[in-house]
Scaffold this motif. Structure first.
Motif, short mmCIF file in Angstrom:
data_model
loop_
_atom_site.label_atom_id
_atom_site.label_comp_id
_atom_site.label_asym_id
_atom_site.label_seq_id
_atom_site.Cartn_x
_atom_site.Cartn_y
_atom_site.Cartn_z
N LYS A 1 0.74 -0.91 -0.11
CA LYS A 1 0.00 0.21 0.09
C LYS A 1 0.85 0.85 -0.31
N VAL A 2 1.65 1.05 -0.72
CA VAL A 2 2.71 2.11 -0.54
C VAL A 2 3.48 2.63 -2.58
N TYR A 3 3.25 3.94 -3.13
CA TYR A 3 4.61 4.09 -3.80
C TYR A 3 5.61 3.83 -3.60
N SER A 4 6.57 3.01 -4.55
CA SER A 4 7.80 3.55 -4.28
C SER A 4 8.35 3.54 -5.34
N THR A 5 9.81 3.45 -5.83
CA THR A 5 11.05 2.56 -6.99
C THR A 5 10.74 1.49 -7.64
N LYS A 6 11.04 1.28 -8.39
CA LYS A 6 11.37 -0.48 -9.15
C LYS A 6 11.67 -0.19 -10.17
N ASN A 7 12.67 -1.51 -9.64
CA ASN A 7 13.24 -1.81 -11.06
C ASN A 7 13.12 -3.14 -11.97
N LEU A 8 12.61 -1.61 -13.31
CA LEU A 8 11.24 -2.66 -14.50
C LEU A 8 12.07 -3.44 -15.19
N GLY A 9 13.77 -3.86 -15.23
CA GLY A 9 13.94 -4.90 -16.02
C GLY A 9 15.58 -4.32 -16.59
N GLY A 10 16.10 -3.42 -15.82
CA GLY A 10 17.78 -2.69 -16.07
C GLY A 10 17.37 -2.10 -17.58
N ARG A 11 18.28 -0.97 -17.52
CA ARG A 11 17.95 0.12 -19.13
C ARG A 11 16.45 0.83 -19.44
N ALA A 12 16.35 1.14 -18.44
CA ALA A 12 14.42 1.72 -18.62
C ALA A 12 14.86 2.41 -19.95
N GLN A 13 13.81 2.04 -20.36
CA GLN A 13 13.60 3.17 -21.96
C GLN A 13 12.70 3.32 -22.13
N PRO A 14 11.40 4.57 -21.30
CA PRO A 14 10.34 4.96 -21.11
C PRO A 14 9.78 5.45 -22.51
N ALA A 15 8.79 5.43 -22.45
CA ALA A 15 7.93 6.12 -24.35
C ALA A 15 6.59 7.12 -24.23
N VAL A 16 6.78 8.17 -23.31
CA VAL A 16 5.05 8.23 -23.10
C VAL A 16 4.69 8.73 -24.01
N ILE A 17 2.85 7.59 -23.77
CA ILE A 17 1.76 7.93 -24.83
C ILE A 17 0.30 7.05 -23.87
N ASN A 18 -0.27 8.17 -24.68
CA ASN A 18 -2.24 8.32 -24.17
C ASN A 18 -3.04 6.51 -24.79
N LEU A 19 -2.29 5.96 -24.27
CA LEU A 19 -2.94 5.01 -24.05
C LEU A 19 -4.47 4.08 -24.11
N PHE A 20 -4.81 4.86 -24.10
CA PHE A 20 -6.32 4.56 -22.57
C PHE A 20 -7.45 5.56 -22.62
N ASN A 21 -7.23 6.25 -23.96
CA ASN A 21 -7.61 7.61 -23.90
C ASN A 21 -8.09 8.70 -22.63
N ALA A 22 -7.66 8.70 -22.18
CA ALA A 22 -7.98 8.92 -20.72
C ALA A 22 -6.92 10.40 -20.44
N ASP A 23 -6.88 11.32 -19.65
CA ASP A 23 -6.78 12.58 -18.86
C ASP A 23 -5.20 12.89 -19.07
N LYS A 24 -4.71 11.30 -18.61
CA LYS A 24 -3.13 11.78 -18.07
C LYS A 24 -2.75 10.39 -18.77
N PRO A 25 -1.61 10.12 -19.87
CA PRO A 25 -0.98 9.60 -20.23
C PRO A 25 -0.41 8.07 -19.44
#
Length: 726
Positions: A599-623
């Motif tokens: 029940k907390v927000y924290s940092t997380k290893n997402l598999g090494g060499r994280a390469q993020p792309a911001v995209i509105n996949l769900f047609n929501a107010d926030k991508p």
């Protein structure tokens, strides 16, 4: 007077403020590959998998715990009705000290598997202290100390090379766990550390180790597949000991005769060898080495590490193998899409028989393009939803490609189907290390395919774009490739974005030093000429904690301001809010991913060499944030609107009254904008962005003594706290 009443009224407003940078790992989007819907497509990919079983959720069923050495990451899968399902929330319940290798073994006979892992000084042990009904928990066996053994002159560390995996097993059959490891220096022999817990106390509740011999089984490993039995490598004639490289050991009783055989592999070899024990449980004697199993023996491109665990729910341990290396440790083309071999046990537990079943255990149910997956999105077919593209480091013959997935769902409920593993024949370019994105590079109002790639023959990495040839969607051809003059290293990363908002695409370069450089496009439109404008964008200079950072820019929180997401080599992401605000010292938000167990927000290893792309996949107010990684997989982080945060903003503001230094510290539980006012409502500062759960300091030497107000604002809603300047 009305203005004064307005500011005083802020103290009475328990305003419910929407959180900004809060996400949950989303696995809801279906993915179809060759007519099959994947079971857990967004599990993140696997490369160098070490297999263990453990009851994660207290249901008395063994679940699957996978440690990937290449990403230094734990993956957790629950046994749900004899089917594996990915549950990432359990991953954070393991000790942060896990490194290089992990073995789960019950050394104190309490029915709970304990944890053994690598340490610079030897082996670390963690005792499983989980209580019924509680989350998984651990404590160090010897806090601050590695596992000890009695050597020739007293207690010493059991030194294990960092690339080795020792065997932790009941070698002598007395009920407690012993340790075998390849000798740290010198000859390629195996040390035997006998546990005297049963002999001394009659209980298997501790690790009381004594080094019995430095030549267990009376053999010496010389080189790949070559062993000296009853003699040294030098005595073989031309033989020599392989001093360098890792070694793995796995022991089991293959023939039900009461003693333990050894499965042996080493770093420069692609096979696992069985050393059958012709002695007994007290005095081992190995006399031969054969590739294992005898039918369809394990054959990998390099260094297979074997494991024995029941993964098909029949109560018998199966044989698994995966390369015990970091991605791209070797220049040879290794197939990291098929790097977990499963040999099903068709015999019995006492007399196992291992038959090859598949080369992509778990991997076949997830998006796994090998290693270093780079996601990008565009509506290529102009049907109103976003399609997915994944850049691949290497494919067949060490050539990189781009995978294309069509969105067969809707703009708000996506679903993907793999169309091709070689989008527009990009493999014909003869390059590897392909990292795609979409941007208008020729000023015609259409999104072009932009990518960096490394020439296979020359080894140089360049920036290219393929011009879009249609007004609707994306249509590009590998026959029309335009190179943009820009120098970068093979592991460095480029983001195309209009940084200065002048209508021209600029570059953010994540460099090998960790610095993020801003390269300004000097124009004119379509010419793409770049000059270095700032060698440390947002003050982000050289840093060993974010080498070759990967950037993405978008309005993450729907406040009309651009935010920056940075992925690093450790697999974590950091978010810098409102990047055009000119904050004097921007601070990153890192605790952004919700864990439903804790029940907390924290940092997380997402598999090494994280390469993020911001995209509105769900047609929501926030991508959403889609993250590729070094294990060749993808994670989807969906903005959860802060629904797991308390309804009211919590802000720690101190000291109050201010001390003599006139420095004020603020720590909010969510991202906020803050502005300071006098008690009469007069502004005494501009607006500043403060990220969630980060302490932000303000020097206020010029304020006269009195009462002041800190006003916090999100999405037009405000709350305030007063503070006193003495």
């Amino acid at each position: 007077m009305l203005r004064l009443l307005f500011f005083l009224s802020l103290f009475l407003l328990p305003v419910a403020l929407a959180a900004q940078f809060t996400y949950q790992i989303d696995q809801s989007i279906p993915v179809e590959v060759e007519g099959k819907t994947l079971d857990f497509p967004w599990a993140g990919g696997l490369n160098a998998a070490q297999m263990n079983t453990l009851d994660l959720n207290g249901d008395s069923k063994l679940d699957l715990v996978v440690y990937d050495r290449g990403a230094s990451k734990i993956f957790t899968f629950l046994n749900q009705n004899n089917k594996w399902e990915y549950y990432p929330e359990y991953e954070s319940l393991f000790p942060s000290e896990v490194n290089q290798w992990m073995l789960l073994r019950d050394f104190n006979c309490d029915g709970l598997k304990d944890l053994f892992t690598s340490d610079p000084f030897g082996i670390l042990v963690f005792v499983n202290t989980t209580k019924t009904g509680d989350n998984l928990s651990w404590r160090p066996y010897h806090p601050g100390s590695p596992l000890l053994t009695k050597g020739f002159s007293g207690n010493i560390n059991i030194k294990v090379n960092e690339a080795d995996i020792p065997a932790i097993d009941d070698i002598d059959g007395d009920g407690d766990l012993d340790v075998l490891n390849v000798k740290f220096v010198g000859s390629g022999t195996v040390e035997y550390h006998k546990n005297l817990s049963m002999e001394r106390t009659g209980r298997c509740d501790s690790m009381q180790l004594v080094r019995v011999t430095q030549n267990f089984g009376d053999f010496e490993e010389c080189s790949c597949g070559k062993f000296a039995f009853g003699k040294t490598c030098a005595q073989l004639g031309g033989g020599r000991t392989e001093h360098t490289g890792g070694k793995t050991l796995l022991t089991f009783d293959m023939d039900n005769d009461g003693d333990r055989e050894i499965l042996f592999s080493e770093e420069t070899c692609g096979r696992v060898y069985l050393l059958e024990n012709k002695g007994d449980k007290e005095f081992a004697s190995m006399t031969s080495a054969t590739a294992f199993p005898s039918v369809a023996p394990i054959t990998m491109f390099i260094f297979p590490a074997p494991f024995l665990e029941d993964v098909n729910f029949d109560g018998k341990a199966d044989l698994l193998a995966s390369p015990n290396i970091y991605p791209r440790t070797y220049s040879s083309a290794g197939n990291f899409q098929n790097s977990i071999f499963l040999y099903t046990n068709t015999g019995t537990s006492q007399n196992p028989a291992f038959n090859f079943s598949q080369s992509n255990f778990l991997q076949g149910e997830m998006i796994d393009v090998g290693d270093y997956a780079t996601p990008a999105f565009a509506d290529y077919d102009a049907d109103g939803d976003l399609d997915m593209f994944i850049g691949v480091y290497v494919g067949i013959d060490f050539i990189g490609t781009v995978y294309q997935y069509e969105n067969i769902g809707t703009p708000s409920s996506p679903a993907f189907r793999l169309i091709t593993k070689d989008y527009v024949g990009l493999s014909s370019l003869g390059s590897f290390n392909l990292k795609p994105q979409f941007a208008d590079m020729d000023a015609d109002g259409r999104l072009d395919l932009v990518m960096t790639a490394t020439d296979l023959r020359k080894g140089t990495t360049s920036l290219f774009f393929l011009p879009n040839q249609t007004d609707k969607g994306v249509s590009v051809s590998s026959q029309f490739v335009t190179q943009i003059i820009f120098n970068l290293g093979q592991a460095e990363n480029i983001l195309i974005n209009d940084i200065n908002q002048d209508g021209l695409p600029d570059i953010l370069l994540g460099t090998s030093t960790g610095a993020i450089e801003y390269w300004k496009n000097t124009g004119p439109a379509g010419s793409n000429k770049f000059i270095l404008e700032n060698g440390s964008f947002l003050g982000l200079g050289a840093s060993t904690s974010r080498q070759n950072p990967f950037c993405s820019i978008a309005d993450l929180d729907a406040d009309g301001r651009d935010d920056l997401v940075i992925g690093n080599q450790k697999g974590t992401i950091a978010i810098y809010g409102d990047i055009h605000s000119n904050n004097p010292a921007p601070v990153a938000t890192t605790d952004v991913i919700f864990n439903p167990l804790l029940k907390v927000y924290s940092t997380k290893n997402l598999g090494g060499r994280a390469q993020p792309a911001v995209i509105n996949l769900f047609n929501a107010d926030k991508p959403a944030i889609v993250v590729g990684n070094s294990t060749g997989g993808i994670y989807i982080l969906k903005n959860d609107e802060g629904k797991e945060l308390p309804p009211d903003l919590l802000v720690l503001l101190y000291p109050n009254p201010l001390s003599g230094t006139r420095e004020l510290f603020i720590k909010p539980d969510r991202n906020v904008l803050v502005e300071f006012f006098s008690i009469l409502g007069q502004p005494v500062s501009k607006s500043y962005f403060i990220p969630a759960n980060q302490v932000y300091s303000f020097a206020l030497p010029g304020l006269a003594p009195g009462i002041y107000i800190a006003r916090f604002t999100i999405n037009g809603k405000s709350s305030a706290q007063k503070f006193i300047v003495p």
